[in-house]
Scaffold this motif. Structure first.
Motif, PDB file in Angstrom:
ATOM      1  N   PRO A 163      57.696  33.969  40.206  1.00 35.27           N
ATOM      2  CA  PRO A 163      56.786  33.531  39.608  1.00 35.27           C
ATOM      3  C   PRO A 163      56.308  34.596  38.748  1.00 35.27           C
ATOM      4  O   PRO A 163      57.018  34.782  38.298  1.00 35.27           O
ATOM      5  N   ARG A 164      54.862  34.766  38.761  1.00 37.60           N
ATOM      6  CA  ARG A 164      55.336  35.349  36.930  1.00 37.60           C
ATOM      7  C   ARG A 164      55.008  36.800  37.010  1.00 37.60           C
ATOM      8  O   ARG A 164      54.713  37.324  38.393  1.00 37.60           O
ATOM      9  N   ARG A 165      55.785  37.110  37.020  1.00 38.98           N
ATOM     10  CA  ARG A 165      56.024  39.096  37.136  1.00 38.98           C
ATOM     11  C   ARG A 165      54.651  39.457  37.030  1.00 38.98           C
ATOM     12  O   ARG A 165      54.116  39.205  35.600  1.00 38.98           O
ATOM     13  N   GLY A 166      54.681  40.483  37.077  1.00 40.65           N
ATOM     14  CA  GLY A 166      53.232  41.488  37.719  1.00 40.65           C
ATOM     15  C   GLY A 166      53.833  42.892  36.190  1.00 40.65           C
ATOM     16  O   GLY A 166      54.600  42.408  35.829  1.00 40.65           O
ATOM     17  N   VAL A 167      52.614  43.804  36.195  1.00 39.74           N
ATOM     18  CA  VAL A 167      52.619  44.227  35.407  1.00 39.74           C
ATOM     19  C   VAL A 167      53.630  45.481  35.748  1.00 39.74           C
ATOM     20  O   VAL A 167      53.658  46.387  36.840  1.00 39.74           O
ATOM     21  N   GLY A 229      48.227  38.348  44.498  1.00 36.52           N
ATOM     22  CA  GLY A 229      48.316  38.434  45.805  1.00 36.52           C
ATOM     23  C   GLY A 229      48.854  39.787  46.157  1.00 36.52           C
ATOM     24  O   GLY A 229      49.294  40.470  47.157  1.00 36.52           O
ATOM     25  N   HIS A 230      49.287  40.784  44.645  1.00 41.63           N
ATOM     26  CA  HIS A 230      50.201  41.583  44.553  1.00 41.63           C
ATOM     27  C   HIS A 230      48.771  43.488  44.332  1.00 41.63           C
ATOM     28  O   HIS A 230      49.435  44.654  44.272  1.00 41.63           O
ATOM     29  N   TYR A 231      47.654  43.059  44.467  1.00 37.60           N
ATOM     30  CA  TYR A 231      46.749  44.454  44.630  1.00 37.60           C
ATOM     31  C   TYR A 231      46.003  44.747  45.796  1.00 37.60           C
ATOM     32  O   TYR A 231      45.350  44.551  46.357  1.00 37.60           O
ATOM     33  N   GLN A 232      44.930  46.149  45.609  1.00 36.73           N
ATOM     34  CA  GLN A 232      44.286  45.893  46.168  1.00 36.73           C
ATOM     35  C   GLN A 232      43.224  46.212  45.834  1.00 36.73           C
ATOM     36  O   GLN A 232      41.396  46.226  47.195  1.00 36.73           O
ATOM     37  N   ARG A 233      42.347  46.688  45.210  1.00 38.30           N
ATOM     38  CA  ARG A 233      40.879  46.904  44.719  1.00 38.30           C
ATOM     39  C   ARG A 233      41.122  46.486  43.278  1.00 38.30           C
ATOM     40  O   ARG A 233      41.821  47.234  41.923  1.00 38.30           O
ATOM     41  N   ARG A 283      44.320  36.107  45.119  1.00 34.23           N
ATOM     42  CA  ARG A 283      45.328  35.728  43.574  1.00 34.23           C
ATOM     43  C   ARG A 283      44.821  35.981  42.350  1.00 34.23           C
ATOM     44  O   ARG A 283      45.264  35.306  41.477  1.00 34.23           O
ATOM     45  N   VAL A 284      43.317  35.080  42.495  1.00 44.22           N
ATOM     46  CA  VAL A 284      42.334  35.250  41.206  1.00 44.22           C
ATOM     47  C   VAL A 284      41.962  35.489  41.544  1.00 44.22           C
ATOM     48  O   VAL A 284      40.922  35.710  42.632  1.00 44.22           O
ATOM     49  N   LEU A 285      41.078  36.513  40.345  1.00 44.79           N
ATOM     50  CA  LEU A 285      40.146  37.122  40.271  1.00 44.79           C
ATOM     51  C   LEU A 285      39.740  36.479  39.017  1.00 44.79           C
ATOM     52  O   LEU A 285      39.652  36.636  38.021  1.00 44.79           O
ATOM     53  N   PRO A 320      38.112  48.244  33.011  1.00 50.95           N
ATOM     54  CA  PRO A 320      38.415  47.090  34.518  1.00 50.95           C
ATOM     55  C   PRO A 320      39.708  47.780  34.657  1.00 50.95           C
ATOM     56  O   PRO A 320      40.738  47.846  33.952  1.00 50.95           O
ATOM     57  N   ILE A 321      40.124  48.158  36.427  1.00 51.10           N
ATOM     58  CA  ILE A 321      41.215  49.239  36.581  1.00 51.10           C
ATOM     59  C   ILE A 321      41.425  47.970  38.323  1.00 51.10           C
ATOM     60  O   ILE A 321      40.793  47.882  38.925  1.00 51.10           O
ATOM     61  N   VAL A 322      42.356  47.272  38.253  1.00 52.19           N
ATOM     62  CA  VAL A 322      43.593  47.560  39.527  1.00 52.19           C
ATOM     63  C   VAL A 322      44.577  48.210  40.312  1.00 52.19           C
ATOM     64  O   VAL A 322      45.749  49.133  39.591  1.00 52.19           O
TER      65      VAL A 322
END
Length: 323
Positions: A163-167, A229-233, A283-285, A320-322
């Motif tokens: 998978p693509r690496r997150g921040v 699928g790695h974030y909540q808000r 997964r996609v915003l 914008p923040i996640v």
């Protein structure tokens, strides 16, 4: 558009018995005819007088991959345990293969693929190919699924892509606020970019800005962010840019998660909107920015908004923040 050339695969094996030769030929035929690899097998070239040592040298050099077929006699000849006048072809080929591994172990390991056919054993793989400490390919049946692992080694495309690496969050144990604009952009419309923005007199230095390049640009601007699928808000301030060419425009911002609209806000000069959305598991915003038409909102609003046709939207999502 032309198809790419198929990989060229050389078969190195020993003529243990007629049954073994037939099994090798069936496997080579499956890879050549069903999978579409360019397979080089000696049995298909025995219709004329050939210098087999020269044939093997040329084809081993030209091959993208070498399939080594395990068998008792092949291992004995490859490991120097057979008389010098027995199985000269296999001894000659394995000498070239060993030399390839010695010259460049990493490249040779990638290109030389030991295969165990039905009825054969891992113990019949030559010792120099490290049958127990390195990858081998056990073929239970000649089907697409049966050769999937071998084909993955040849094509470089496995069943499970990384998978693509997150921040990077810096090792923080608790939730950490991350700029949403730094997430991978899977796609975006012209005129949408990262940058700073002034909204209602406040400066936002890490914004997502829609500013079309031509005054006649129409249609919504959008960007799709890979959440994985790695974030909540997701939270931001949406508004009309303070330096918009049309300061009286009304803008519309819509948040879509995995194809499902989640919220929609109309904004105007002096009236930005705070957006805070639960994105757990998404997964996609997709973030859409536009000038609304006269149609009623699909979210139930019957308000008719007066717009100025022909003027493009000039909107921004401030910092914008996640999390």
């Amino acid at each position: 558009m032309s198809e790419p050339d198929p990989p060229k695969v050389f078969f190195s094996y020993s003529h243990d018995s007629e049954e073994h030769k037939e099994l090798v030929r069936r496997f080579a035929t499956f890879l050549h005819s069903r999978i579409g690899l360019e397979v080089v097998l000696d049995q298909w070239y025995d219709n004329s007088r050939i210098d087999w040592s020269l044939w093997a040298t040329r084809n081993l050099k030209a091959a993208d991959f070498v399939i080594v077929v395990a068998s008792p006699l092949y291992r004995a000849r490859a490991d120097g345990e057979a008389p010098p006048d027995e199985g000269r072809g296999a001894q000659f080929e394995t000498a070239i293969i060993r030399n390839k591994l010695t010259r460049d172990l990493e490249d040779g390991t990638r290109r030389v693929l030991p295969v165990v056919l039905p009825g054969r054993s891992i113990d019949e793989i030559p010792e120099f190919l490290n049958p127990y400490s390195m990858t081998r390919y056990e073929i239970a049946e000649f089907t697409d699924g049966g050769v999937a692992d071998l084909l993955a080694a040849i094509t470089g495309r496995g069943k499970h892509e990384m998978p693509r690496r997150g921040v990077w969050r810096g090792g923080a144990r608790g939730p950490r606020r991350l700029p949403a604009g730094e997430l991978p952009w899977t796609c975006a419309s012209p005129g949408v970019r990262r940058g700073d923005a002034w909204i209602d007199g406040l400066h936002y230095g890490s914004s997502i800005v829609l500013r079309p390049g031509t005054p006649s640009a129409r249609g919504p601007g959008f960007v799709e962010l890979d959440l994985g699928g790695h974030y909540q808000r997701f939270s931001t301030v949406a508004g009309v840019l303070d330096d918009a060419r049309d300061p009286f425009q009304v803008g519309r911002v819509r948040v879509v998660l995995d194809g499902t609209p989640r919220c929609e806000h109309d904004v105007s000069a002096g009236k930005p909107a705070k957006i805070d959305v639960d994105v757990s598991g998404a997964r996609v915003l997709r973030l859409e920015m536009s000038r609304p038409g006269a149609a009623a909102s699909p979210f139930g609003s019957a308000a008719v908004v007066v717009t100025r046709p022909g003027r493009p939207p000039e909107l921004a999502l401030g910092d914008p923040i996640v999390t």
